[in-house]
Scaffold this motif. Structure first.
Motif, PDB file in Angstrom:
ATOM      1  N   SER A 189      22.729  -3.829  43.862  1.00  0.00           N
ATOM      2  CA  SER A 189      21.911  -4.937  44.372  1.00  0.00           C
ATOM      3  C   SER A 189      20.439  -4.542  44.430  1.00  0.00           C
ATOM      4  N   TYR A 190      20.166  -3.299  44.844  1.00  0.00           N
ATOM      5  CA  TYR A 190      18.779  -2.824  44.909  1.00  0.00           C
ATOM      6  C   TYR A 190      18.154  -2.771  43.512  1.00  0.00           C
ATOM      7  N   VAL A 191      18.918  -2.276  42.551  1.00  0.00           N
ATOM      8  CA  VAL A 191      18.416  -2.189  41.180  1.00  0.00           C
ATOM      9  C   VAL A 191      18.065  -3.574  40.648  1.00  0.00           C
ATOM     10  N   ARG A 192      18.958  -4.532  40.869  1.00  0.00           N
ATOM     11  CA  ARG A 192      18.719  -5.890  40.396  1.00  0.00           C
ATOM     12  C   ARG A 192      17.514  -6.527  41.098  1.00  0.00           C
ATOM     13  N   TYR A 193      17.314  -6.233  42.351  1.00  0.00           N
ATOM     14  CA  TYR A 193      16.236  -6.846  43.114  1.00  0.00           C
ATOM     15  C   TYR A 193      14.890  -6.203  42.787  1.00  0.00           C
ATOM     16  N   GLU A 239      18.474   2.681  34.581  1.00  0.00           N
ATOM     17  CA  GLU A 239      19.545   3.439  33.943  1.00  0.00           C
ATOM     18  C   GLU A 239      20.778   3.510  34.848  1.00  0.00           C
ATOM     19  N   VAL A 240      20.516   3.637  36.152  1.00  0.00           N
ATOM     20  CA  VAL A 240      21.620   3.659  37.112  1.00  0.00           C
ATOM     21  C   VAL A 240      22.347   2.318  37.100  1.00  0.00           C
ATOM     22  N   GLY A 241      21.578   1.231  37.075  1.00  0.00           N
ATOM     23  CA  GLY A 241      22.177  -0.104  37.031  1.00  0.00           C
ATOM     24  C   GLY A 241      23.035  -0.303  35.801  1.00  0.00           C
TER      25      GLY A 241
END
Length: 493
Positions: A437-441, A447-449
């Motif tokens: 969720s943090y990556v998308r936001y 890369e982690v996402g």
């Protein structure tokens, strides 16, 4: 590009062919694209009016009257009988001056492209070009020939501006005077180019002449005369004949569309022709006739590729572009094949130069471009699949529920070590979901996402394996737990 954009906010002469100190030339491709590749211009048919001739003979001066007519006719749409303006109106536009020193170098394009629609309904764009004067003390034979050849090849109307008596070398400019060093070889090359160009429909065979009176001694001899506030100093007879000449060239019914091999050239294709011609004139020698024709055939085929690709893009936009709803993978692939066939058909029916064997490699390039474009459409279509975009959170939420239920069952039977492991798995699932969720936001840690999405896809795509193979090897209560979790995962979608 931003600097070019700021500069072009006011109409002005833009150098598109730059003269170097070593008498060579260079195409300013960025400036050319900035002027021409605009949405309202690029798909119009092009009219290119160029003025060439010896230096200090009034080419830029004449073009400024062309601009006055164009602004009155196509921009302001005023009473065309008054286009020449009042006696005290300043003459502005292409730079010019009196005296013996040349003022224009290379080839200049007026940054404002004039738009109109012909009686046939064809929408056209009108471009004005000014060229470096020939036969001054600073120019080489090759330099003069290059400017004249380039401006002639890219224009639909080439005005050869002369003054006083007409000499034989004026009428046979392409052959260049043989008394110049190396002129005989260059003469034969240019003559051959001209013959082949006429044969292939690159140049028009229509020639007309218009005799203009002298504008007056003040205009011709004064180094300070600039036309500003001094139109009254131009001979009236000259201005009267301008009222005849200019509409003969620039009135809508008299416009000449640029054609190559019988095909009308669009603005975007004009850019490609300029690039192809300039590439063969960048050397130290004049090009062989074959080089010029190959360059034209190359640009002609690239234009056919661009038209066919546009057909593909427009039809695919109607199928799955923009706000169109999500289309199943099988359906979009079927539509892609149909639209690709139509684009290839468009390429095949386009009149092209060079023959089938020459065009084959451009057809291959078109197919490659279409496949790459399809991948973009397919990716955009997949992004509309709300179920697929929700797959990652759904999978990890289902895993968390799975571990929660399993932990409770293990605890019920007193298997606390296994229950703790399940609690750990549940925590990992929730933490992974929070990171995703943090990556998308934030857009960070992409890369982690990607790794999280790939893991979720792997779990989802292999869920049937656990259903069909693993369940047979589990105890009864494990089968019930796994089956329950699989249903939870499926229902989430």
């Amino acid at each position: 590009l931003s600097e070019i954009g700021d500069t072009l906010s006011t109409p002005q002469a833009v150098p598109i062919i730059l003269a170097n100190n070593d008498h060579s030339f260079k195409l300013d491709e960025e400036a050319l694209k900035k002027v021409l590749l605009k949405d309202e211009l690029k798909d119009r048919y092009v009219v290119v009016v160029s003025v060439a001739g010896a230096f200090r003979h009034g080419k830029s001066f004449l073009l400024d009257f062309f601009l006055r007519y164009m602004n009155s006719k196509y921009v302001q749409k005023q009473n065309i009988s008054d286009w020449i303006g009042s006696e005290d109106a300043p003459l502005t536009g292409f730079s010019w001056k009196g005296g013996s020193e040349r003022d224009t170098t290379g080839i200049l394009m007026w940054s404002e492209v004039f738009l109109t629609e012909l009686a046939t309904g064809e929408k056209v764009a009108i471009i004005l070009l000014d060229t470096q004067g020939t036969w001054d003390s600073k120019s080489t034979v090759k330099e003069c020939a290059t400017i004249f050849a380039l401006s002639t090849m890219i224009s639909s109307v080439q005005i050869y501006n002369l003054s006083t008596n007409i000499q034989e070398d004026d009428l046979q400019h392409l052959q260049i005077l043989t008394k110049w060093s190396g002129g005989q070889r260059q003469s034969s090359i240019l003559s051959c180019i001209a013959q082949e160009a006429h044969h292939c429909g690159l140049l028009s065979s229509e020639i007309a002449c218009f005799l203009m009176p002298h504008p007056g001694n003040k205009v011709a001899t004064s180094p300070t005369f600039d036309g500003a506030g001094r139109l009254s100093e131009i001979d009236q007879e000259f201005k009267d004949n301008l009222r005849i000449l200019v509409p003969m060239l620039l009135a809508p019914e008299n416009l000449v569309l640029k054609k190559i091999n019988g095909e009308k050239v669009k603005v975007r294709d004009f850019v490609q022709y300029c690039k192809s011609y300039m590439q063969i004139y960048e050397g130290n020698e004049l090009p062989e006739p074959k080089s010029m024709l190959v360059a034209t055939a190359e640009a002609n085929n690239l234009a056919a590729v661009a038209d066919a690709k546009d057909v593909y893009i427009q039809l695919m936009e109607d199928v799955c572009g923009g706000a169109k709803p999500y289309l199943k993978t099988e359906a979009i692939e079927t539509e892609h094949r149909k639209v690709k066939d139509k684009a290839i058909e468009q390429f095949n029916k386009k009149k092209k130069m060079g023959g089938d064997e020459f065009s084959a490699m451009y057809k291959d390039q078109l197919e490659k471009d279409i496949e790459e474009t399809f991948l973009q459409f397919k990716s955009h279509n997949e992004s509309k699949n709300i179920f697929k975009s929700a797959r990652t959170p759904a999978v990890f939420f289902a895993l968390a529920v799975f571990f929660y239920v399993t932990s409770g069952l293990f605890g019920l039977f007193g298997l606390y070590s296994l229950a703790n492991l399940c609690n750990l798995g549940m925590a990992v699932a929730f933490i992974t979901l929070m990171v995703w969720s943090y990556v998308r936001y934030s857009g960070e840690l992409r890369e982690v996402g990607v790794a999280i999405d790939e893991t979720a896809n792997f779990i989802w795509e292999n869920r049937s394996y656990f259903k069909k193979r693993k369940l047979r090897k589990q105890s009864m209560y494990q089968k019930i737990i796994i089956n329950l979790c699989m249903r939870l995962c499926e229902n989430t979608f």
